[in-house]
Write a protein that holds these residues in place. Structure first.
Motif, PDB file in Angstrom:
ATOM      1  N   VAL B 422       0.862  -1.174   0.000  1.00 31.62           N
ATOM      2  CA  VAL B 422       0.000   0.000   0.000  1.00 31.62           C
ATOM      3  C   VAL B 422       0.904   1.231   0.000  1.00 31.62           C
ATOM      4  CG1 VAL B 422      -1.782   1.275   1.235  1.00 31.62           C
ATOM      5  CG2 VAL B 422      -1.728  -1.226   1.364  1.00 31.62           C
ATOM      6  N   LEU B 423       0.815   2.012  -1.063  1.00 32.05           N
ATOM      7  CA  LEU B 423       1.643   3.208  -1.151  1.00 32.05           C
ATOM      8  C   LEU B 423       0.755   4.428  -0.941  1.00 32.05           C
ATOM      9  CD1 LEU B 423       4.340   4.619  -1.806  1.00 32.05           C
ATOM     10  CD2 LEU B 423       3.737   4.471  -4.213  1.00 32.05           C
ATOM     11  N   ILE B 424       1.072   5.191   0.099  1.00 31.40           N
ATOM     12  CA  ILE B 424       0.304   6.404   0.385  1.00 31.40           C
ATOM     13  C   ILE B 424       1.133   7.594  -0.098  1.00 31.40           C
ATOM     14  CG2 ILE B 424      -0.859   7.739   2.175  1.00 31.40           C
ATOM     15  CD1 ILE B 424      -0.641   5.200   3.951  1.00 31.40           C
ATOM     16  N   LEU B 425       0.547   8.410  -0.937  1.00 34.12           N
ATOM     17  CA  LEU B 425       1.261   9.561  -1.482  1.00 34.12           C
ATOM     18  C   LEU B 425       0.519  10.822  -1.079  1.00 34.12           C
ATOM     19  CD1 LEU B 425       1.363   7.922  -4.961  1.00 34.12           C
ATOM     20  CD2 LEU B 425       3.459   8.468  -3.742  1.00 34.12           C
ATOM     21  N   ASP B 426       1.188  11.681  -0.306  1.00 31.93           N
ATOM     22  CA  ASP B 426       0.547  12.912   0.145  1.00 31.93           C
ATOM     23  C   ASP B 426       1.105  14.071  -0.686  1.00 31.93           C
ATOM     24  OD1 ASP B 426      -0.785  14.854   1.496  1.00 31.93           O
ATOM     25  OD2 ASP B 426      -0.075  14.309   3.487  1.00 31.93           O
ATOM     26  N   GLU B 427       0.311  14.574  -1.581  1.00 29.28           N
ATOM     27  CA  GLU B 427       0.712  15.680  -2.461  1.00 29.28           C
ATOM     28  C   GLU B 427       2.074  15.397  -3.106  1.00 29.28           C
ATOM     29  OE1 GLU B 427      -1.302  18.066  -3.124  1.00 29.28           O
ATOM     30  OE2 GLU B 427      -2.621  18.388  -1.399  1.00 29.28           O
ATOM     31  N   PRO B 428       2.199  14.314  -3.857  1.00 28.06           N
ATOM     32  CA  PRO B 428       3.527  13.928  -4.340  1.00 28.06           C
ATOM     33  C   PRO B 428       4.117  14.856  -5.394  1.00 28.06           C
ATOM     34  CG  PRO B 428       1.855  12.520  -5.301  1.00 28.06           C
ATOM     35  CD  PRO B 428       1.154  13.360  -4.285  1.00 28.06           C
ATOM     36  N   THR B 429       3.319  15.710  -5.989  1.00 33.87           N
ATOM     37  CA  THR B 429       3.893  16.563  -7.040  1.00 33.87           C
ATOM     38  C   THR B 429       3.895  18.031  -6.668  1.00 33.87           C
ATOM     39  OG1 THR B 429       1.781  16.861  -8.169  1.00 33.87           O
ATOM     40  CG2 THR B 429       3.099  14.971  -8.825  1.00 33.87           C
ATOM     41  N   ARG B 430       3.708  18.314  -5.386  1.00 31.88           N
ATOM     42  CA  ARG B 430       3.703  19.726  -4.986  1.00 31.88           C
ATOM     43  C   ARG B 430       5.088  20.338  -5.199  1.00 31.88           C
ATOM     44  NH1 ARG B 430       1.681  21.189   0.849  1.00 31.88           N
ATOM     45  NH2 ARG B 430      -0.319  21.088  -0.164  1.00 31.88           N
ATOM     46  N   GLY B 431       5.104  21.487  -5.852  1.00 30.26           N
ATOM     47  CA  GLY B 431       6.372  22.185  -6.061  1.00 30.26           C
ATOM     48  C   GLY B 431       7.321  21.454  -6.991  1.00 30.26           C
ATOM     49  N   MET B 456      -3.778   8.148  -2.780  1.00 28.58           N
ATOM     50  CA  MET B 456      -3.081   9.387  -3.107  1.00 28.58           C
ATOM     51  C   MET B 456      -3.904  10.585  -2.649  1.00 28.58           C
ATOM     52  SD  MET B 456      -1.444  10.240  -6.767  1.00 28.58           S
ATOM     53  CE  MET B 456      -1.201  11.871  -7.398  1.00 28.58           C
ATOM     54  N   ILE B 457      -3.208  11.572  -2.111  1.00 32.95           N
ATOM     55  CA  ILE B 457      -3.850  12.807  -1.688  1.00 32.95           C
ATOM     56  C   ILE B 457      -3.377  13.900  -2.628  1.00 32.95           C
ATOM     57  CG2 ILE B 457      -4.001  14.528   0.150  1.00 32.95           C
ATOM     58  CD1 ILE B 457      -3.419  12.251   2.127  1.00 32.95           C
ATOM     59  N   SER B 458      -4.314  14.632  -3.189  1.00 33.51           N
ATOM     60  CA  SER B 458      -3.909  15.722  -4.059  1.00 33.51           C
ATOM     61  C   SER B 458      -4.904  16.861  -3.959  1.00 33.51           C
ATOM     62  CB  SER B 458      -3.819  15.243  -5.505  1.00 33.51           C
ATOM     63  OG  SER B 458      -3.597  16.355  -6.348  1.00 33.51           O
ATOM     64  N   SER B 459      -4.375  18.067  -4.035  1.00 35.93           N
ATOM     65  CA  SER B 459      -5.243  19.231  -4.031  1.00 35.93           C
ATOM     66  C   SER B 459      -5.315  19.859  -5.405  1.00 35.93           C
ATOM     67  CB  SER B 459      -4.736  20.268  -3.023  1.00 35.93           C
ATOM     68  OG  SER B 459      -4.815  19.740  -1.729  1.00 35.93           O
ATOM     69  N   GLU B 460      -4.618  19.253  -6.372  1.00 37.63           N
ATOM     70  CA  GLU B 460      -4.659  19.808  -7.717  1.00 37.63           C
ATOM     71  C   GLU B 460      -5.745  19.101  -8.500  1.00 37.63           C
ATOM     72  OE1 GLU B 460      -1.325  20.536 -10.519  1.00 37.63           O
ATOM     73  OE2 GLU B 460      -0.187  20.624  -8.649  1.00 37.63           O
ATOM     74  N   MET B 461      -6.736  19.847  -8.903  1.00 38.54           N
ATOM     75  CA  MET B 461      -7.905  19.238  -9.508  1.00 38.54           C
ATOM     76  C   MET B 461      -7.556  18.442 -10.762  1.00 38.54           C
ATOM     77  SD  MET B 461     -10.932  18.693  -8.845  1.00 38.54           S
ATOM     78  CE  MET B 461     -11.506  19.819  -7.591  1.00 38.54           C
ATOM     79  N   GLU B 462      -6.674  19.008 -11.592  1.00 39.77           N
ATOM     80  CA  GLU B 462      -6.293  18.294 -12.817  1.00 39.77           C
ATOM     81  C   GLU B 462      -5.720  16.923 -12.490  1.00 39.77           C
ATOM     82  OE1 GLU B 462      -3.753  20.261 -15.745  1.00 39.77           O
ATOM     83  OE2 GLU B 462      -4.469  22.162 -14.928  1.00 39.77           O
ATOM     84  N   GLU B 463      -4.919  16.893 -11.422  1.00 36.93           N
ATOM     85  CA  GLU B 463      -4.268  15.661 -11.019  1.00 36.93           C
ATOM     86  C   GLU B 463      -5.301  14.661 -10.505  1.00 36.93           C
ATOM     87  OE1 GLU B 463      -0.291  16.205  -9.250  1.00 36.93           O
ATOM     88  OE2 GLU B 463      -1.185  15.277  -7.497  1.00 36.93           O
TER      89      GLU B 463
END
Lengths: 333, 501
Positions: B422-431, B456-463
């Motif tokens: 299980v891979l948890i990614l918290d905002e992996p592409t921020r910055g 995966m957690i992301s705040s970027e809608m496109e992502e």
């Protein structure tokens, strides 16, 4: 690009050993100078004495620097040395306890008190400075209370036991062998094992260490426990060596000398830096300097001021070198 | 733009770091009263160029001219004397001091000038003036600790203005700002520009660049890759210059059928959010996206699953077996991996080498009596670096010296070495820049295809839209809805995240 990845970078290694190399050079120059100007320096009596002092300082300094590498500090060292130092003769002479009980008991006491510091720091999240400052105050006071502030010693007995501190083997003080053993064990722990690597990681960035699944709390507890234990060892050696332990004075300010040796040897009080070899070199420089001051016949009152000046000078030089390197590589702006 | 003589000219700036040619003859021109955006992938040299302008770094060669006259900028003090102010990516405020004290830190007004006696009344009056100019309406006596990221950004700008800056360099100013705060910032930028201040705007967010920049300067691999005028700077053109090719395939391809159930949360209550329950499932080979507003509790879920915080009640099941995760090491042993939100603070030990960072999480698993096989460690590290395309001159390079995108790949590599289930990614592409982003997306896609369950957690809608197989929306510490790939739309997510449904 793939190939050089696997090569070890000797330049990187040289850089990390830079401080030790500089210090070794300083030490060599210092020894050369003292031997030339004060032939008495090379006398057997003086060298043996010097060896014992280097051993004592190195042992408790190595312990204290484990706390420093973990980005903490252990101020209890001096008082703990004093406490163990008075307790050993008190138990052996005053209570006539057999050596095989008294010796393990006082060493275990050092480790147990270190463990207590570690638990308070790691589990109760207290600041290392405060915990060990309280320990510094408390143990000194306890040492004076249990002895009614009277000087402790072995008198003319326990000559055999005292050989551990004052004796020599192959013309080398036995205390130096003990130091070597401590250095090898702790050096192995720090530089060869996973736990050592983890301790450095913890010292540099506790948060990232925790996120990497490192047992942060256990490592901290281990660091303070070892520091306490080694302070105990130093306390035993001090008592056996001097044969006259004053509760109010024995080991006083030693925690600060230990920190000074560690810093001279390349530890950073910000944590995550330092090597056992460096600490021993630092301890040796400090001891030889003291010796020089005494040989030159300076007043002993001026001793600490001169040593302070030397430490400050060396740290400033190191910082200047580091800053140059940083500006070149663009690190940490 | 006024075609008048340039305010600032940087000519053939070259800067070499150990193993990297960071800048290779870069030219940069800035006119009075213009907003020039500098864009490029991480490692393209944007920040290095601006640090040279701000006196933080020295160039190896090249020339800087202000209003046509050559100047020497060797320290930050020189830069300030030339009225150049750098607003750092890292926040440089004394959080215990108040707004006014921060604005005038280092050049406080004095009551009887040579004497170092603080003139509080003047301090606050002048701070108020500057704050009003940029629409910072908080009381100047407020400690900075209590300000939002957006307000802190404003304090930094106010500080630059208090130094009477004519050139203002902003490095990723919006990375921690909300949309409203970003809009307010742009308003301030435009007003400053109209008053004749020149602004250099560094950002990864191309949408923002289009909105605010008069001119876009693109750097690639330490060289000038091109310049675009305001009207030519559309998204595709900027990306083409940044990466030197078209990015047609950005996100995931297709949605393979997920496999068996791996992770299940049943009525999990997070600590500090009583009465709010979270339930969802993740399957093998599936990318489940946690969407929601900042502060909705998504990072807390990640932390709880990784054993960093205890859960208050409820059940976490792995392969149907209930788990008790008390610390990260137990989570790691169960097959969890967490790529945390803040790679510099939580993901890496910056002063350790690439190799040491790579094996940090696995050593406890592979050690025997505290020892491990160092030759294998080295070989595996080199292999990971090749596989993920991490750009580093050597394994002995310190993590600090890598660019943001490469640092993030390093964090990913560190966890992939453990072959997590299980891979948890918290905002992996921020910055992270466009090129590295694409590589990270491809990697996540590949992992899912190999059967890893991905949360995966992301705040970027496109992502969120582009990468997910399924979306669970979290609102105020509880699950507020679930959307399959077919039901997915921006509106549907926002409606659930804000409670409009």
């Amino acid at each position: 690009m793939p190939e050089p990845l696997v090569q070890s970078s000797w330049r990187e290694r040289l850089q990390s050993a830079r401080m030790i190399l500089i210090m070794l050079l300083v030490l060599a120059v210092l020894i050369a100078y003292v031997s030339y100007s004060h032939p008495r320096f090379l006398s057997r009596f003086n060298l043996e004495n010097l060896g014992r002092r280097v051993a004592l300082l190195s042992i408790y300094s190595i312990g204290g620097s484990l706390a420093i590498i973990a980005a903490g500090i252990d101020l209890s060292v001096g008082s703990l040395i004093g406490l163990v130092g008075v307790l050993l003769p008190l138990l052996l002479v005053g209570h006539e306890m057999p050596v095989w009980q008294a010796l393990p008991l006082v060493l275990a006491l050092g480790a147990a008190l270190g463990l207590l510091h570690g638990v308070l720091i790691a589990k109760f999240n207290l600041q290392p400075f405060i915990v060990t400052l309280c320990a510094l105050l408390a143990y000194r006071s306890i040492a004076r209370t249990i002895t009614r502030d009277m000087t402790q010693g072995f008198g003319a007995s326990f000559e055999g036991l005292r050989q551990w501190a004052v004796g020599t083997w192959l013309h080398v003080p036995i205390a130096l062998y003990i130091m070597l053993g401590v250095a090898l064990v702790v050096g192995f722990f720090l530089h060869a094992t996973v736990w050592g690597r983890h301790l450095y990681a913890l010292g540099q960035n506790e948060e990232a260490a925790r996120y990497s699944g490192i047992a942060v709390d256990r490592l901290k507890i281990a660091a303070y426990t070892i520091s306490g234990f080694l302070a105990g060892v130093a306390g035993v050696l001090l008592a056996l060596d001097t044969n006259s332990v004053q509760p109010a004075d024995a080991g006083k300010s030693y925690e600060l000398y230990g920190i000074a040796a560690a810093v001279l040897g390349g530890c950073s009080l910000r944590g995550g830096e330092g090597t056992v070899a460096g600490i021993i070199v630092g301890a040796t420089i400090l001891t030889v300097l003291r010796n020089l001051i005494i040989l030159r016949g300076f007043s002993s009152y001026i001793e600490d001021a001169l040593i302070a000046a030397v430490i400050l000078g060396m740290v400033v030089v190191d910082e200047i070198i580091k800053r140059r390197a940083r500006r070149k590589t663009g690190r940490a702006v | 733009m006024p075609p008048s003589a340039a305010l600032l000219e940087m000519r053939s700036i070259t800067k070499r770091f150990p193993g990297v040619l960071a800048l290779d003859g870069v030219n940069f021109t800035l006119h009075r009263g213009e907003v020039a955006a500098v864009i490029g992938e991480n490692g393209a040299g944007k920040s290095t160029l601006m640090k040279i302008l701000g006196g933080v770094l020295e160039a190896d060669s090249g020339e800087i001219r202000l209003e046509g006259r050559p100047v020497e900028i060797r320290t930050v003090q020189h830069a300030i004397a030339h009225r150049i102010a750098l607003i750092h990516q890292e926040r440089n405020l004394a959080v215990g001091l108040n707004i006014a004290e921060n604005i005038f830190l280092g050049h406080e007004p004095r009551r009887w000038p040579p004497l170092p006696i603080l003139d509080r009344r003047t301090l606050h009056r002048r701070a108020r003036d500057i704050a009003d100019r940029i629409g910072l309406d908080a009381d100047t006596h407020t400690p900075v600790r209590r300000l939002s990221p957006g307000q802190r950004q404003m304090v930094e700008i106010a500080r630059a203005l208090s130094l009477d800056a004519q050139i203002l360099v902003m490095d990723e100013p919006t990375s921690s700002l909300s949309q409203r705060e970003t809009d307010a910032l742009f308003q301030v930028i435009r007003e400053l520009r109209d008053r004749g201040v020149s602004i250099v705007y560094i950002s990864h967010r191309l949408g923002e660049v289009r909105e605010v920049a008069d001119r876009v300067v693109v750097l690639r691999d330490g060289r000038n890759a091109g310049e675009l005028d305001r009207n030519a700077a559309d998204h595709a053109a900027m990306v083409r210059l940044m990466v030197g090719r078209d990015l047609s395939q950005y996100y995931r391809r297709g949605h393979p059928t997920p496999g068996d159930l791996v992770l299940e949360l049943r009525d999990v209550e997070l600590r500090g959010r009583p009465g709010r329950r979270i339930s969802f499932q993740v399957r093998r080979g599936e990318i489940l996206m946690l969407a929601g507003l900042v502060g909705a509790g998504r990072t807390e879920i990640a932390r709880a699953l990784f054993g960093l915080d205890p859960i208050a009640s409820g059940e976490v099941r792995l392969d149907g077996t209930p788990l008790l995760l008390r610390n990260p090491f137990e989570a790691i042993r169960c097959g969890f991996a967490l790529v945390p939100e803040d790679r510099q603070l939580q993901g890496l030990i910056l002063d350790m080498t690439v190799r040491e960072n790579l094996s940090l999480a696995e050593l406890r698993l592979i050690q025997r009596w505290g020892l491990w096989d160092r030759r294998r460690e080295r070989a595996e590290a080199a292999e990971m670096i090749r596989r993920l395309g991490i750009r580093t001159p050597s394994l002995a390079q310190r993590a600090r010296n890598l660019s943001g995108g490469n640092q993030q790949k390093l964090v990913l590599a560190k966890w992939l070495k453990l072959r997590p289930r299980v891979l948890i990614l918290d905002e992996p592409t921020r910055g992270v820049d466009v090129g590295a982003k694409q590589e990270i997306y491809a990697l996540i896609d590949e992992l899912a295809r190999n059967g890893v369950a991905i949360l995966m957690i992301s705040s970027e809608m496109e992502e969120v839209l582009g990468m997910s197989d399924r979306v669970v929306v979290i609102r105020d510490g509880e699950t507020a809805g679930e959307l399959t790939h077919e039901q997915l739309s921006e509106e549907a997510i926002i409606a659930r995240a804000t409670g409009a449904v």
